[in-house]
Design a protein around this motif. Structure first.
Motif, PDB file in Angstrom:
ATOM      1  N   LEU A  91       7.194  81.772  32.522  1.00 36.72           N
ATOM      2  CA  LEU A  91       7.028  80.510  31.820  1.00 36.72           C
ATOM      3  C   LEU A  91       6.086  79.568  32.561  1.00 36.72           C
ATOM      4  N   MET A  92       5.977  79.716  33.865  1.00 33.63           N
ATOM      5  CA  MET A  92       4.947  78.976  34.606  1.00 33.63           C
ATOM      6  C   MET A  92       3.553  79.414  34.170  1.00 33.63           C
ATOM      7  N   ALA A  93       3.407  80.716  33.865  1.00 32.88           N
ATOM      8  CA  ALA A  93       2.089  81.296  33.581  1.00 32.88           C
ATOM      9  C   ALA A  93       1.659  81.117  32.133  1.00 32.88           C
ATOM     10  N   GLU A  94       2.509  80.510  31.308  1.00 36.40           N
ATOM     11  CA  GLU A  94       2.142  80.313  29.906  1.00 36.40           C
ATOM     12  C   GLU A  94       0.910  79.413  29.787  1.00 36.40           C
ATOM     13  N   GLY A  95       0.182  79.618  28.752  1.00 34.39           N
ATOM     14  CA  GLY A  95      -0.961  78.758  28.476  1.00 34.39           C
ATOM     15  C   GLY A  95      -2.155  79.008  29.369  1.00 34.39           C
ATOM     16  N   GLY A  96      -2.208  80.180  29.988  1.00 34.35           N
ATOM     17  CA  GLY A  96      -3.364  80.535  30.801  1.00 34.35           C
ATOM     18  C   GLY A  96      -3.303  80.075  32.234  1.00 34.35           C
ATOM     19  N   ALA A  97      -2.208  79.417  32.647  1.00 28.84           N
ATOM     20  CA  ALA A  97      -2.090  79.001  34.040  1.00 28.84           C
ATOM     21  C   ALA A  97      -2.009  80.233  34.943  1.00 28.84           C
ATOM     22  N   ARG A  98      -2.478  80.101  36.186  1.00 28.86           N
ATOM     23  CA  ARG A  98      -2.437  81.212  37.141  1.00 28.86           C
ATOM     24  C   ARG A  98      -1.703  80.754  38.392  1.00 28.86           C
ATOM     25  N   ALA A 114      18.950  83.697  22.750  1.00 33.49           N
ATOM     26  CA  ALA A 114      17.739  83.885  23.556  1.00 33.49           C
ATOM     27  C   ALA A 114      16.675  82.869  23.171  1.00 33.49           C
ATOM     28  N   ASP A 115      16.543  82.575  21.878  1.00 35.74           N
ATOM     29  CA  ASP A 115      15.586  81.552  21.442  1.00 35.74           C
ATOM     30  C   ASP A 115      15.900  80.202  22.084  1.00 35.74           C
ATOM     31  N   ALA A 116      17.177  79.826  22.021  1.00 33.98           N
ATOM     32  CA  ALA A 116      17.574  78.527  22.565  1.00 33.98           C
ATOM     33  C   ALA A 116      17.362  78.477  24.076  1.00 33.98           C
ATOM     34  N   LEU A 117      17.718  79.564  24.770  1.00 33.32           N
ATOM     35  CA  LEU A 117      17.536  79.591  26.216  1.00 33.32           C
ATOM     36  C   LEU A 117      16.061  79.511  26.588  1.00 33.32           C
ATOM     37  N   GLU A 118      15.215  80.199  25.853  1.00 30.35           N
ATOM     38  CA  GLU A 118      13.786  80.153  26.173  1.00 30.35           C
ATOM     39  C   GLU A 118      13.244  78.735  26.035  1.00 30.35           C
ATOM     40  N   THR A 119      13.669  78.028  24.998  1.00 35.38           N
ATOM     41  CA  THR A 119      13.222  76.646  24.813  1.00 35.38           C
ATOM     42  C   THR A 119      13.678  75.766  25.970  1.00 35.38           C
ATOM     43  N   LEU A 120      14.932  75.919  26.368  1.00 30.24           N
ATOM     44  CA  LEU A 120      15.460  75.108  27.460  1.00 30.24           C
ATOM     45  C   LEU A 120      14.786  75.448  28.785  1.00 30.24           C
ATOM     46  N   LEU A 121      14.608  76.739  29.050  1.00 29.91           N
ATOM     47  CA  LEU A 121      13.997  77.135  30.319  1.00 29.91           C
ATOM     48  C   LEU A 121      12.531  76.724  30.376  1.00 29.91           C
ATOM     49  N   ARG A 122      11.850  76.809  29.251  1.00 33.78           N
ATOM     50  CA  ARG A 122      10.447  76.364  29.225  1.00 33.78           C
ATOM     51  C   ARG A 122      10.367  74.877  29.555  1.00 33.78           C
ATOM     52  N   SER A 178      24.168  93.018  31.978  1.00 39.04           N
ATOM     53  CA  SER A 178      24.488  91.641  32.338  1.00 39.04           C
ATOM     54  C   SER A 178      23.269  90.749  32.111  1.00 39.04           C
ATOM     55  N   LYS A 179      23.508  89.455  32.131  1.00 36.90           N
ATOM     56  CA  LYS A 179      22.415  88.468  31.967  1.00 36.90           C
ATOM     57  C   LYS A 179      21.576  88.758  30.719  1.00 36.90           C
ATOM     58  N   TRP A 180      22.246  89.175  29.652  1.00 31.85           N
ATOM     59  CA  TRP A 180      21.479  89.605  28.486  1.00 31.85           C
ATOM     60  C   TRP A 180      20.536  88.523  27.951  1.00 31.85           C
ATOM     61  N   PRO A 181      20.965  87.252  27.838  1.00 31.88           N
ATOM     62  CA  PRO A 181      20.020  86.265  27.297  1.00 31.88           C
ATOM     63  C   PRO A 181      18.759  86.112  28.153  1.00 31.88           C
ATOM     64  N   LEU A 182      18.908  86.127  29.473  1.00 39.12           N
ATOM     65  CA  LEU A 182      17.731  86.020  30.336  1.00 39.12           C
ATOM     66  C   LEU A 182      16.849  87.255  30.221  1.00 39.12           C
ATOM     67  N   ARG A 183      17.465  88.428  30.130  1.00 38.77           N
ATOM     68  CA  ARG A 183      16.689  89.653  29.931  1.00 38.77           C
ATOM     69  C   ARG A 183      15.883  89.578  28.636  1.00 38.77           C
ATOM     70  N   ALA A 184      16.538  89.076  27.599  1.00 36.61           N
ATOM     71  CA  ALA A 184      15.861  88.992  26.301  1.00 36.61           C
ATOM     72  C   ALA A 184      14.683  88.030  26.356  1.00 36.61           C
ATOM     73  N   VAL A 185      14.860  86.900  27.035  1.00 39.72           N
ATOM     74  CA  VAL A 185      13.751  85.956  27.191  1.00 39.72           C
ATOM     75  C   VAL A 185      12.609  86.599  27.963  1.00 39.72           C
ATOM     76  N   LEU A 186      12.927  87.241  29.070  1.00 42.41           N
ATOM     77  CA  LEU A 186      11.888  87.851  29.893  1.00 42.41           C
ATOM     78  C   LEU A 186      11.161  88.958  29.156  1.00 42.41           C
ATOM     79  N   ALA A 187      11.878  89.725  28.331  1.00 40.21           N
ATOM     80  CA  ALA A 187      11.262  90.837  27.601  1.00 40.21           C
ATOM     81  C   ALA A 187      10.206  90.350  26.610  1.00 40.21           C
ATOM     82  N   ARG A 188      10.208  89.083  26.263  1.00 35.80           N
ATOM     83  CA  ARG A 188       9.173  88.526  25.377  1.00 35.80           C
ATOM     84  C   ARG A 188       7.867  88.268  26.126  1.00 35.80           C
ATOM     85  N   HIS A 189       7.934  88.331  27.470  1.00 43.02           N
ATOM     86  CA  HIS A 189       6.760  88.013  28.284  1.00 43.02           C
ATOM     87  C   HIS A 189       6.327  89.165  29.192  1.00 43.02           C
TER      88      HIS A 189
END
Length: 638
Positions: A285-292, A248-256, A546-557
């Motif tokens: 990940l679009m909304a990171e850093g205060g973007a709207r 999940a860490d690696a996927l989040e970095t790549l998706l970001r 299913s899609k566990w890595p994506l679920r894990a990434v999303l659950a951080r946000h």
């Protein structure tokens, strides 16, 4: 994004050559409302056309067709290079003086230095392009790795036509292709015509990850410059060996990184947000850093069973996006049905194209020119329900001896309708309900087979497609050569090779470009595709999800309570519509004396329609490709 078109025909006069290129380009005006360009080399019969949708470098410095600085290459290009800026310093060091900031200039100068294949190995993005080499009098066509952008062509040893859509080819004077009966059978079976086939004889789709070279007097040569099977093999040779959390860490970095690269735009940009895992992860990940970011969701207020807009709104509130829900009513969707042949251009029997186009049209009307979507997540990360059903069947049913399963199938299939109805009423959703008898009988037919057989049946709209197509054999499809991978990988591979590019991405491309909207797909970034194929099954599907890595990434946000729910899909209630508001439309199309134009078995078609209208069977998914073909055929003949 843009529309590209062109031809090489040395037999044409200069005036006819230019007029043909102009007509072909103008057939794609919806894809590029911001400008038209034509480049001709009349002494060689070459013409490139372009319709521009300006996204980056809005000035004339980004206009096309584009010539390389050395004058050797001419380029007509549709797409975006997401790593374009990374190539700029090396080109400047090599002495190139940039005319502007467009990625078109980056691409053509890479081609000028490394050739087409060498340039393709260096770039990452979504694209389809035609590059003409004046020194060798050779035309090159290329398409991106996953097939996000379309490219059709028709080639003989004397002439070549190409275009982003079929309408560009048919706009060329003197080009009168005939319908391919095998393509009709494929459409009835799959809901789309699988690449490299096309609905017309003598026309082909350039396959994803392929490049084609053509010169007058020589046959066209299409070869892969990138291969999904190569990526799969590399992933199996070097699988991810970390923990699920590290995955999940690696996927989040790549998706970001993918999302950040795809935010590049000189025009207003937003995102489609259904509230599901894929689109929510991209939006988070679009909304990171205060973007709207501005986000858009389709709502179905008349049918709560289909309406995911409250979930999308809840995710949007949590992330703080500027969110718009676009209500889609039944009347609005029904009115669009008759326009689908013009929008899709090649017949495509995906009913979710209706809400997809309405969402795209409303997003464009709101002033957005680029929208990020979550397409590709199900194929890469094993998200489809059919994967779980097939694997469950393989675990629980396949171990039962086949003779016993065959007996059970015969018993279920032979139940009188009244007894089957009683049994169906006792079953839980989705097996029970008014159409439970039909579901029971279809399920009975699958009992003797395998989990893979079940998966293949779930993707088959008409098991008797060839009979419906008057006995003509269907075109070859990846489904005909499934390979020997383990079950989950086999299903993901086939969906990535066929269903994703030829249905999902084709639908989104036509639905969005019909209104001049560019759709981007961060989950299909090359780095994410390659990473996904390194993940073992026990990380893709974990703890029953299913899609566990994506679920894990999303659950951080986003709190899981906002996205953990059963997948609803994006398809209208076809069965009810065909028995109700579309009843006359279906009868008029399929029961007229001229129905099918000789390509359909009218007796079989009538039988299917009669059974559906009587309510004894649900043939909605099988009837829709028949309707799609016939509506398209009449549109073309008109």
């Amino acid at each position: 994004m843009c529309g590209i078109a062109g031809l090489i025909d040395p037999s044409l006069s200069a005036d006819i050559l230019r007029a043909s290129a102009e007509a072909m380009a103008d057939a794609l005006a919806h894809r590029g409302p911001d400008g038209r360009g034509i480049w001709c080399r009349a002494d060689r019969g070459v013409a490139l056309g372009h319709r521009r949708l300006a996204i980056v470098e809005l000035s004339e410095a980004g206009a096309q067709p584009f010539l390389s600085a050395d004058g050797r290459w001419a380029l007509s290009y549709n797409g975006e290079l997401y790593d374009a800026i990374a190539h700029r310093p090396a080109l400047e060091t090599d002495g190139h003086v940039f005319r502007g900031s467009s990625d078109t200039e980056i691409l053509i100068e890479l081609i000028a230095r490394h050739g087409v294949v060498g340039a393709l190995a260096r770039v990452d993005g979504i694209f389809a392009f035609a590059a003409y080499d004046r020194a060798q009098d050779r035309l090159w066509l290329a398409r991106d790795r996953m097939g996000v952008k379309p490219l059709f062509y028709a080639a003989t040893e004397r002439r070549l036509l190409f275009g982003s859509q079929l309408s560009a080819l048919t706009a060329c004077s003197g080009f009168r292709p005939e319908i391919d009966p095998g393509a009709v059978a494929s459409l009835l079976r799959h809901g789309y015509v699988p690449a490299p086939g096309a609905i017309y004889r003598g026309v082909a789709k350039l396959a994803p990850g392929h490049v084609l070279a053509w010169r007058a007097g020589e046959p066209a040569r299409s070869e892969p410059y990138w291969s999904l099977d190569g990526v799969i093999a590399a992933g199996r040779d070097d699988p991810f060996r970390g923990t699920p959390e590290e995955a999940a860490d690696a996927l989040e970095t790549l998706l970001r990184g993918a999302v950040r690269r795809q935010l590049m735009s000189d025009v207003p940009l937003g995102a489609f947000l259904s509230g599901g895992i894929d689109s929510s992860a991209v939006t988070a990940l679009m909304a990171e850093g205060g973007a709207r970011p501005r986000t858009f969701a389709a709502g179905f207020p008349e049918d709560p069973r289909l309406d995911e807009s409250p979930h999308a709104a809840a995710v949007a509130r949590y992330l703080g996006t500027d969110h718009t829900t676009i209500p889609i009513g039944e009347r609005e969707a029904l009115d669009l049905v008759a326009r689908l042949p013009a929008i899709f251009d090649e017949p495509l029997a995906d009913p979710s194209g209706l809400p997809t186009h309405l969402l795209c049209a409303a997003t464009r009307a709101a002033g957005i020119t680029v929208a990020l979507s979550g397409d590709g997540g199900d194929e890469l990360f094993a998200g489809y329900d059919r994967y779980a059903l097939a694997r469950r069947f393989a675990r629980r049913v396949e171990p039962v001896p086949r003779p016993l399963r065959s007996l059970g199938a015969a018993a279920l299939g032979g139940l009188p309708r009244g007894a089957a109805a009683i049994l169906a009423r006792a079953l839980p959703p989705p097996w029970g309900g008014p159409e439970g008898v039909d579901r029971l009988r279809k399920a009975a037919g699958q009992l003797p087979g395998s989990g893979f057989d079940l998966y293949r049946r779930l993707l088959t709209l008409n098991p008797a497609a060839e009979a419906l197509a008057c006995g003509r054999p269907a075109l070859q499809s990846p489904m005909d050569a499934p390979g020997a991978l383990p079950l989950l990988a086999r299903m993901r591979r086939l969906d990535s090779l066929a269903y994703l590019p030829d249905d999902v991405l084709a639908k989104v491309d036509r639905a969005s470009m019909a209104v001049g909207l560019e759709a981007r797909v961060p989950l299909l970034d090359r780095t994410i595709v390659e990473f996904a194929w390194r993940l073992p099954d026990n990380i893709l599907v974990r703890q029953g999800k299913s899609k566990w890595p994506l679920r894990a990434v999303l659950a951080r946000h986003v709190p899981p309570a906002l996205f953990e729910r059963r997948k609803q899909g994006f398809a209208p209630p076809l069965a009810a519509w065909l028995r109700g508001p579309l009843r006359d439309y279906a009868r008029d199309l399929l029961l007229s004396p001229q129905a099918g134009g000789g390509f359909l078995d009218r007796g079989r078609v009538r039988h299917m329609l009669d059974e559906h209208l009587a309510g004894t069977h649900n043939h909605a998914v099988g009837l829709w490709p028949l309707l799609s073909f016939e509506a398209w055929r009449l549109h073309q003949s008109a």
